[in-house]
Write a protein that holds these residues in place. Structure first.
Motif, PDB file in Angstrom:
ATOM      1  N   MET A  17       0.831  -1.208   0.000  1.00 27.01           N
ATOM      2  CA  MET A  17       0.000   0.000   0.000  1.00 27.01           C
ATOM      3  C   MET A  17       0.865   1.257   0.000  1.00 27.01           C
ATOM      4  O   MET A  17       0.595   2.219  -0.725  1.00 27.01           O
ATOM      5  N   ALA A  18       1.926   1.262   0.812  1.00 24.59           N
ATOM      6  CA  ALA A  18       2.807   2.427   0.871  1.00 24.59           C
ATOM      7  C   ALA A  18       3.455   2.688  -0.482  1.00 24.59           C
ATOM      8  O   ALA A  18       3.617   3.840  -0.901  1.00 24.59           O
ATOM      9  N   ALA A  19       3.828   1.615  -1.178  1.00 22.95           N
ATOM     10  CA  ALA A  19       4.436   1.764  -2.498  1.00 22.95           C
ATOM     11  C   ALA A  19       3.443   2.358  -3.496  1.00 22.95           C
ATOM     12  O   ALA A  19       3.786   3.234  -4.287  1.00 22.95           O
ATOM     13  N   VAL A  20       2.201   1.879  -3.452  1.00 25.62           N
ATOM     14  CA  VAL A  20       1.161   2.418  -4.356  1.00 25.62           C
ATOM     15  C   VAL A  20       0.908   3.883  -4.044  1.00 25.62           C
ATOM     16  O   VAL A  20       0.789   4.707  -4.956  1.00 25.62           O
ATOM     17  N   GLN A  21       0.847   4.233  -2.768  1.00 26.14           N
ATOM     18  CA  GLN A  21       0.595   5.627  -2.384  1.00 26.14           C
ATOM     19  C   GLN A  21       1.742   6.561  -2.758  1.00 26.14           C
ATOM     20  O   GLN A  21       1.520   7.739  -3.037  1.00 26.14           O
ATOM     21  N   SER A  22       2.960   6.030  -2.789  1.00 29.68           N
ATOM     22  CA  SER A  22       4.130   6.867  -3.074  1.00 29.68           C
ATOM     23  C   SER A  22       4.168   7.349  -4.515  1.00 29.68           C
ATOM     24  O   SER A  22       4.926   8.282  -4.839  1.00 29.68           O
ATOM     25  N   VAL A  23       3.392   6.707  -5.371  1.00 29.09           N
ATOM     26  CA  VAL A  23       3.388   7.111  -6.787  1.00 29.09           C
ATOM     27  C   VAL A  23       2.762   8.485  -6.959  1.00 29.09           C
ATOM     28  O   VAL A  23       3.153   9.261  -7.834  1.00 29.09           O
ATOM     29  N   ARG A  24       1.777   8.840  -6.133  1.00 29.11           N
ATOM     30  CA  ARG A  24       1.035  10.092  -6.261  1.00 29.11           C
ATOM     31  C   ARG A  24       1.893  11.303  -5.881  1.00 29.11           C
ATOM     32  O   ARG A  24       2.634  11.267  -4.922  1.00 29.11           O
ATOM     33  N   LYS A  25       1.818  12.349  -6.701  1.00 29.94           N
ATOM     34  CA  LYS A  25       2.478  13.620  -6.408  1.00 29.94           C
ATOM     35  C   LYS A  25       1.422  14.650  -6.059  1.00 29.94           C
ATOM     36  O   LYS A  25       0.383  14.719  -6.708  1.00 29.94           O
ATOM     37  N   TYR A  26       1.694  15.468  -5.050  1.00 34.45           N
ATOM     38  CA  TYR A  26       0.735  16.492  -4.629  1.00 34.45           C
ATOM     39  C   TYR A  26       1.278  17.885  -4.935  1.00 34.45           C
ATOM     40  O   TYR A  26       2.454  18.095  -5.016  1.00 34.45           O
TER      41      TYR A  26
END
Length: 355
Positions: free
Chosen positions: A346-355
């Motif tokens: 989950m952390a890896a999937v979330q790390s893809v997003r840029k804010y």
């Protein structure tokens, strides 16, 4: 899972006293199931995206306060902004000033006295007066003519500041377009100043797009958000904004004069209210907050899907072990390792997003 383990006991797989009791296996399978379907990653579904977004938004002095604020502002499809926020100091410059008053004119007005404005020309006009606010006289009954400019009164003199269309609307004599282009070449825009029905001066104005604001506008439009612009300047039109910032003209609207009171009511100061989305006042920080809300809600959904997927897979594995009587694999260490791996995914999937 507990009922299945009770009906399909592991028997004496382990040489432990009492291990052959079906209730032992039933409780073990039930506890293992609860551990798998209430994973560590549950803590990361909302909190980690919010933490990452908050850290990024702090760089532009914006804040999105919690899950409810993200959900609320994710539905935004239109934003209102004053033109001055799109054109900060330095974005608009008066390249040249051409006095156009007739020699025999009876109008005696200093240009400095008549250039009081609160639009995007306020910065360069303020510089022209060298910061002397005493030169800026009060303008009464100021009215914005849609896409044309403003008219008002300084004492008994009617003053108009705007484009060629404004002057033609009020039947004011103008220099011919050939003469206008002589002083105002391609890429620059003319703004006329008229006092008491006569042209006093022409300001040759250049406009540049601030890179940060252009990027923010492009990102807003890529998400289908319409931008409503409040202005009193003849220079700020849908066409000019679309060309200057390289935007889709269909997603830009200039508020008509009739909507200015509503705009003022919506943006007036208030001592109390919700601060779910807060910013330092710049357009970039405001836009980044709105875009972060939209990204966060999408990330919440993806994170929930990942959590449910890994939990469903864990539940399936527990049931298979129960049915195949492989209790040796159903240990606290294995369950902890599985939950840890699911949290890392989950952390890896979330790390893809840029804010």
């Amino acid at each position: 899972a507990g009922i299945l383990a009770f009906l399909n006991p592991f028997g004496s797989e382990f040489p432990t006293t009492g291990a052959e009791n079906p209730i032992y296996w039933a409780i073990s399978a039930a506890v293992a199931t609860v551990s798998v379907v209430a994973p560590f990653s549950l803590l990361l579904v909302v909190n980690r995206p919010l933490a990452r977004a908050s850290k990024k938004l702090s760089e532009c002095n914006a804040a999105l306060l919690g899950y409810d604020a993200a959900v609320q502002f994710s539905d935004v499809n239109t934003v209102m902004v004053d033109a001055k926020a799109l054109f900060p100091a330095g974005s608009v410059q008066v390249k040249k000033l051409k006095r156009w008053q007739k020699k025999n004119s009876v109008v005696k007005t200093s240009v400095d006295e008549a250039i009081h404005t609160d639009g995007i020309l306020s910065y360069p006009f303020y510089d022209m007066t060298l910061g002397n606010k005493d030169l800026l006289k009060k303008v009464d009954n100021c009215i914005y003519e849609d896409n044309c400019g403003v008219t008002g009164w300084i004492g008994t003199k009617r003053v108009m500041l705007g484009g060629r269309a404004l002057m033609e609307m009020h039947n004011i004599d103008l220099p011919n377009k050939k003469n206008e282009r002589k002083y105002c070449p391609e890429g620059l825009e003319p703004v006329y100043l008229a006092v008491s029905g006569e042209i006093v001066a022409m300001f040759v104005v250049g406009m540049t797009a601030n890179p940060e604001i252009q990027a923010a506008l492009s990102e807003l439009q890529s998400r289908g958000i319409t931008v409503l612009v409040h202005t009193t300047d003849s220079l700020v039109t849908v066409e000019n904004l679309a060309d200057l910032f390289e935007l889709d003209a269909s997603l830009i609207k200039v508020l008509p004069h009739e909507a200015h009171d509503e705009y003022s009511e919506s943006t007036k100061y208030t001592s109390r209210g919700s601060g779910g989305l807060s910013c330092c006042g710049t357009f970039t920080s405001f836009a980044r907050g709105v875009m972060a809300a939209k990204s966060l809600v999408r990330d919440f959904s993806v994170s929930k899907a990942v959590m449910l997927g890994t939990s469903a897979l864990g539940l399936l594995l527990v049931l298979i072990m129960v049915l195949l009587r492989h209790m040796s694999l159903l240990t606290p260490s294995v369950i902890t390792l599985y939950n840890t791996a699911a949290a890392l995914v989950m952390a890896a999937v979330q790390s893809v997003r840029k804010y």
